[in-house]
Each structure stands twice: as C-alpha cells, then as structure tokens.
Design an enzyme around this catalytic site. Structure first.
Site, PDB file in Angstrom:
ATOM      1  N   ILE A  16       0.825  -1.208   0.000  1.00 27.05           N
ATOM      2  CA  ILE A  16       0.000   0.000   0.000  1.00 27.05           C
ATOM      3  C   ILE A  16       0.860   1.259   0.000  1.00 27.05           C
ATOM      4  O   ILE A  16       1.771   1.396   0.821  1.00 27.05           O
ATOM      5  CB  ILE A  16      -0.910   0.004   1.246  1.00 27.05           C
ATOM      6  CG1 ILE A  16      -1.833  -1.227   1.253  1.00 27.05           C
ATOM      7  CG2 ILE A  16      -1.721   1.287   1.332  1.00 27.05           C
ATOM      8  CD1 ILE A  16      -2.532  -1.470   2.580  1.00 27.05           C
ATOM      9  N   SER A  17       0.582   2.177  -0.910  1.00 26.47           N
ATOM     10  CA  SER A  17       1.167   3.517  -0.916  1.00 26.47           C
ATOM     11  C   SER A  17       2.698   3.452  -0.790  1.00 26.47           C
ATOM     12  O   SER A  17       3.356   2.828  -1.619  1.00 26.47           O
ATOM     13  CB  SER A  17       0.526   4.350   0.207  1.00 26.47           C
ATOM     14  OG  SER A  17       0.842   5.705   0.097  1.00 26.47           O
TER      15      SER A  17
END
Length: 284
Positions: free
Chosen positions: A95-96
């Site tokens: 994620i991210s």
C-alpha cells in the site's frame, strides 16, 4: 479489530507484527505513517477467510530502524517472519509508500509470493529533495516533532471530525471538496478519524522518503507472480504514473483504475467495488 501483536528478534533487529483473522495468509506492507495496527480493507478479507499478517515496516512502531538500511535487508526480515510463523507462501498487498517493499519482496523471493497487489502504491522515485512535500516531510515527520504533530492532528480530529475531514481530505485527492462530498460515504468521516488516531511517523517516513528511488526496472521485471495494480484516477498523493509504470514493466500485470474519491481507495461509495475486485483477483 481483534489482532495478536508480537515481536521477533533476528540479527540484533526487532520486527513488530500483527496477525488477525484465520485462513489463507496475506502479508500487508502498510503505507507511510502507519504500522501493524493498519486496518483499511481488512474486514472484508477476514470475513472471506483470510489471515492478515502486518509487520510494522522499519522505523515504524516497535520495528528497529536499522532493519531498513536497505529494502533488501528489510525483506530478509520478512522472510524470517514467515519462517517463524511456519508459512511457506503468501499473497502480498503493498500500500502507498509500502509499494517498494512489496515489489522488492516479490522480485527477490518469488517462491514465497503467490500474488502481489499494489494499492495506491509508489512504484518508482516519488518525492525528491527538490520537492516542497519532501522538505516539509523532513521537518514535520522526523522525531521528536512527528509525535507532537500526530498528537495535535489526532486531538483536533477527535474533537472536530467533520471539520478535519473537510480540511484534510482534499490532500488525498485531485478533486475539490464538493466533488469528494458527492463520492464519499458517511462512514468515511469515522474511518478517517480512526486513521489519524493510529498514525505515527517514527523514523519510518524518513526511511520511506530516502528509498523510493531504490526500486529498479530490474526489480519490476523480475516479478513472476500474478499482479493486480489498483489506484484511483483521483489520487492526490501518488501520481497515476506510478500505476502505469508498474503495468508497463511487470509482465502480465493487470491495471485497475478506480473512481473512488482519492488515495484512500477503501473509503467512499466505491469501497465495495475495491473489495470485490481484490477478492476476485485473490480467488482466481
């Protein structure tokens, strides 16, 4: 959310991790300012029979910053964690700012990775020392300042959840607030408040800023497992070029562009679609 939180020590470094749910294992590389208490998107996965293992990445939570001297070194510790838990292979969700960690892990340890899902993920050099956001990040999100910044944000968010959502959500989106408002779900305000209450930067965000350029084309091209790339077309934190870059250089990768209101693809009226697309990919 019920979860077990523990630490393991290896080669003088400590790795904090959590385990929640029972079933097929998923290893989550959380985003910036997060830790092993991350929970975006978890409920739907747990309800469908998945177990989620979330290490606090280097410098976050109780994980030693020294583990993060390189992405490759951190990945050695993730392998040791799987060995400790007696898990042969996992689905990986990155994620991210956790994108580089997921890419490195999948490229270096293909035998341990069943699938890789990149969600709003950094896949190449992100912020550089020339960028205003980088300079601000170095000032605001370094110890000990970050502790007081997050205490202030959390206190304000707890006291004025709607006001803070209105003030902060446009940072996560390319849309003005009136458009965000039309795409958001009423539950987003509480989810946003809880996010700000659990976040800390520790030493981790500075490590993240320094390592995004470490993701090479060679790493992307070495990935052999099925890959799903998910990002909102309205992401205001990570440019869409990151999703297209991964699609271009990972063989067979599937790109799914979403219309959720911004970077936090687990929120908004499109959240159910985000979950169903991910589950469909994992189960296929």
């Amino acid at each position: 959310m019920k979860r077990r939180v523990e630490t393991i020590t290896f080669d003088g470094g400590t790795l904090e991790y959590s385990v929640t749910g029972k079933g097929t294992p998923i290893l989550v590389m959380h985003g910036g300012h997060s830790n092993c208490y991350e929970e975006f998107g978890y409920t739907a996965l747990i309800e469908q029979g998945y177990s989620i293992i979330t290490p606090s990445r280097p410098g976050y939570g109780r994980t030693s910053k020294e583990i993060g001297k390189s992405l490759a070194n951190a990945c050695r510790f993730y392998v040791k964690l799987l060995d400790h838990l007696q898990i042969e292979s996992v689905h990986v969700i990155a994620i991210s700012a956790g994108g580089p960690s997921g890419i490195c892990f999948a490229s270096h340890y293909p035998e341990r990775v069943n699938t890789l899902t990149l969600q709003s993920a950094v896949t190449k050099e992100w912020l550089t020392p020339k960028d205003t956001e980088y300079k601000l990040g170095e000032i605001l999100f370094r110890p000990p300042v970050e502790k007081w910044i997050w205490k202030l944000i959390s206190s304000l968010n707890n006291a004025f959840p709607r006001l803070m959502f209105r003030a902060m959500s446009p940072q996560f989106s390319t849309l003005p607030f009136q458009r965000i408002k039309s795409l958001m779900n009423e539950k987003d305000i509480e989810a946003f408040r809880k996010m700000n209450s659990r976040q800390r930067s520790g030493e981790g965000f500075l490590i993240d800023l320094s390592q995004t350029a470490a993701v090479s084309l060679k790493d992307l091209q070495a990935i052999i497992c099925p890959v799903l790339i998910m990002q909102s077309v309205y992401d205001g934190l990570v440019d869409l070029s990151h999703a297209h870059h991964a699609k271009e250089h990972i063989r067979g990768a599937v790109l799914c562009l979403l219309h959720s209101w911004g970077h936090l693809i687990w929120l908004g009226k499109e959240a159910a679609e985000t979950g169903s697309i991910l589950l469909g990919f994992l189960e296929s």
